[in-house]
Scaffold this active site. Structure first.
Site, PDB file in Angstrom:
ATOM      1  CB  THR A   1      -0.845   0.058   1.267  1.00  0.00           C
ATOM      2  OG1 THR A   1      -0.301  -0.401   2.441  1.00  0.00           O
ATOM      3  CG2 THR A   1      -1.794  -1.011   1.148  1.00  0.00           C
TER       4      THR A   1
ATOM      5  CB  THR B   1      -0.992  -2.449   8.751  1.00  0.00           C
ATOM      6  OG1 THR B   1      -1.190  -1.246   9.109  1.00  0.00           O
ATOM      7  CG2 THR B   1       0.812  -2.520   8.444  1.00  0.00           C
TER       8      THR B   1
ATOM      9  CB  THR C   1     -11.268  10.356   6.361  1.00  0.00           C
ATOM     10  OG1 THR C   1     -10.861  11.342   7.308  1.00  0.00           O
ATOM     11  CG2 THR C   1     -11.080   9.052   7.153  1.00  0.00           C
TER      12      THR C   1
ATOM     13  CG  ASN D   1       0.672   8.355  10.379  1.00  0.00           C
ATOM     14  OD1 ASN D   1       0.052   7.514  10.019  1.00  0.00           O
ATOM     15  ND2 ASN D   1       1.923   8.107  10.525  1.00  0.00           N
TER      16      ASN D   1
ATOM     17  CD  GLU E   1       3.013   5.003   8.416  1.00  0.00           C
ATOM     18  OE1 GLU E   1       1.832   4.918   7.639  1.00  0.00           O
ATOM     19  OE2 GLU E   1       2.466   5.733   9.462  1.00  0.00           O
TER      20      GLU E   1
ATOM     21  CE  LYS F   1       0.481  -3.524   2.892  1.00  0.00           C
ATOM     22  NZ  LYS F   1      -0.150  -2.860   3.984  1.00  0.00           N
TER      23      LYS F   1
END
Lengths: 408, 408
Positions: free
Chosen positions: A155, A192, A408, A403, A279, A181
């Site tokens: 992703t 995730t 959204t 983040n 991340e 992943k």
């Protein structure tokens, strides 16, 4: 950002497994977002799944189907771009429709298809797009499809994570290959971790489950990016039996030992790969806690360090901030911890002991130890013989950016 | 950055308490870094202290002295700029030397002086500078010294936190005043929270301790900036008895109730002030969890949400990211959680229910709810009658900057 170059070794096909990676149009046009794994008859499969109470629809359905087909699925179907999580009862029906459609095309029972999803939470799964892409996927199946599949399940990962090991035992060659992943534990609004592992060793289902649970505990359950547990985590291990050995049914034999060792090495490699591509990661940090009364208290100390935002921002700054390490150890909840016994090391440099900075410690040593991308924080508790290791990353501006910017 | 304007109401002197705030030269020249509180004879004092195993030297000495003087200290001595934490045995000796020097100057027992420190971890306490500033401090003592003292105990706080309440009971007037400093739980390399509260009510020591423990549990123990617990946290409550009432010795009377209510309101006000001035804070967030089987599980859910870096970065971005809230609730470890019953509200907007986005929810509502500086996240578990509330902030670029730029 990611730590290291992420180069992959050659991926070995696993006899009995074929993979396809195609575009279903869930993500941007042309992006590969659908992966199909076909397991030859005789294969069987075990899994470990997220413990999050809000687990996603495909996790519920995959668990059900795995039980209903007695651990012998024919297909694993993975889409990215949509997690089918936070979707309630309609999400469950959507996951079942995908499985049923593939079952109808291939003449197997619907329970023989395990669905997996990863991507945005809370959006309806584009079932029709997935169903329309299935014929292409069936045509595309190939034994050496692991690398394409490892990219296809990504992703916001910046690179594929996959690894292979081969081993020889009692006159026969075996292989184990896996891909995964990650990794934020939840990615920005993403659900995730997925991992798919396969070997050609013939091994009984109960033993396979025990081996996978043990290996996952020592690898995927020993990493943390931000302490958040995904709604979609799943790790699946397939044993095709194509190697033709007498099935392994008990612990302790040579092949059992070889498989166990290879599986653990594979899982640790993949888990570390998730952390390196975490991340905003600019550091790969091993937190090793020795000398605990039991393994759990070593894990408590290691995870308290690994989750501390103050430790993680210091790591980002390459700051040998031993005060934050002491403070994290001190709040890990260990009964009767004698802080005078605790030693704190960066790589092999003793930085704190007797509750304060080590007399031998020089700031230049700490700065040198913190400079590389890969750092080992070692804690010696000196109150027992147990140990535990976890892997984590730092906390960077990029973590906040990734983040916070994602909407959204 | 801080939330709200931080304006303070007038601070009321507490008969029996005098305060001095002077410069000892620990921090930059001219910065006030030493606060002395003098308690009139007849005062007594209780405290709650950090549970961190690596607690700082002054915390150990203050606890010892408080016991040795039977809860009747004459002086509280607070320095900033140096936490005297992570300093081992020499740190303990340093804290004792400061108490002894003040005792000698004033003719009290050394055990009647409680030392407190806040500031950098791991550096030796500049004892001589503190001792040399004591005569000045004694000269400076004044009843209306609360505001200066609230500024004098600050480290990287951007503004003082202090508050007063007066109350009337059975023909007599009473006052309670307090000040606090915070708040990161550990500040950048700092050792954080100190709070000093005083009232003129006469009240027995056991009751005073019970009242403080209860109030701290409902205020300072219900806030989190980053989940890290400081090595130096201390909260002290003084009762001077100067109001002249018959000492309160049992629960349930009118004055007991009035004091309890005022103390809790004061602690909540100060605790919320710490959060509003939290490191990098741009939001003040109330997390309220209702309908739990017991208070602990409500706290587990509330703190899991309040500690989640993914929730906190979404708050920073004013992003109504209900998927991250569901994921946090789901990993809080509640037994047999029926996710279909859980309702998630932003202010009074229902955003998620039945495990997915609420049918009535419109994205505009969520965006509007997230826009202000102050936000209420309300979770309805619908499995019991208990509730709990915690207060927290968002996670911003500034949090990373403050904690990464600060070097040992």
């Amino acid at each position: 950002m990611a730590v290291g170059n992420g180069a992959l070794a050659a991926l070995l096909p696993v006899p009995g497994v074929r993979l396809a990676t195609v575009s279903a149009g869930i993500k941007k046009p042309g992006r590969k977002d659908l992966v199909l794994m076909e397991l030859a008859p005789g294969s069987h499969c075990v899994g470990v799944f997220t413990r999050n109470a809000f687990c996603a629809a495909p996790v519920i359905v995959a668990r059900e189907h795995l039980a209903d087909c007695s651990g012998r699925p024919a297909y694993l179907l993975v889409n990215t771009g949509n997690a089918n999580a936070g979707t309630g009862a309609p999400g469950l029906a959507d996951a079942r429709r995908c499985s049923a459609a593939l079952a109808e095309l291939t003449g197997v029972e619907a329970e023989s298809v395990l669905p997996f999803s990863t991507g945005v939470i809370g959006e309806p799964l584009p079932v029709q797009k997935i169903i329309e892409a299935l014929p292409n996927a069936l045509t595309d199946l190939q034994a050496d499809g692991w690398l394409a599949a490892a990219s296809g399940i990504m992703t916001t990962d910046t690179r594929p994570k996959a690894h292979s090991l081969s081993f020889h035992c009692e006159g026969r060659d075996y292989v184990i290959t896996g891909m995964a992943k990650g990794a934020g534990m939840i990615r920005p609004n993403m659900a995730t971790m997925l991992a798919y592992l396969a070997t050609d060793v013939a091994v009984s289902t109960p033993l396979l489950q025990a081996l996978l649970s043990e290996a996952a505990e020592l690898s995927f359950n020993r990493i943390t990016i931000d302490g958040d547990t995904s709604t979609n985590d799943a790790c699946v291990l397939v044993a095709t039996g194509a190697a033709g050995n007498d099935p392994v049914t008990g612990a302790g034999g040579a092949l059992y030992n070889a498989l166990r060792e290879a599986l653990q090495a594979l899982c640790v490699e993949l888990a570390q790969g998730l952390v390196r591509d975490g991340e905003g990661a600019s550091k790969f940090v091993t937190v090793q806690v020795n000398g605990g009364r039991n393994e759990q208290e070593c894990l408590d100390v290691a995870f308290t360090i690994a989750h501390s935002p103050l430790v993680k921002t210091a790591l980002f700054a390459s700051d040998p901030n031993w005060g934050r390490l002491l403070a994290a150890i001190g709040r890990a909840g260990l009964p009767e911890l004698d802080v005078r016994l605790v030693g704190v090391y960066l790589n092999d440099v003793l930085i704190a002991e007797h509750g304060c900075r080590a007399a031998s410690y020089r700031e230049e040593q700490g700065v040198a130890a913190m400079a590389p991308e890969e750092i080992v924080i070692r804690i010696e508790l000196q109150r027992g013989a147990q140990q535990a290791t976890v892997w984590t990353t730092d906390f960077s501006y990029d973590y906040v950016r990734i983040n916070a910017e994602y909407r959204t």
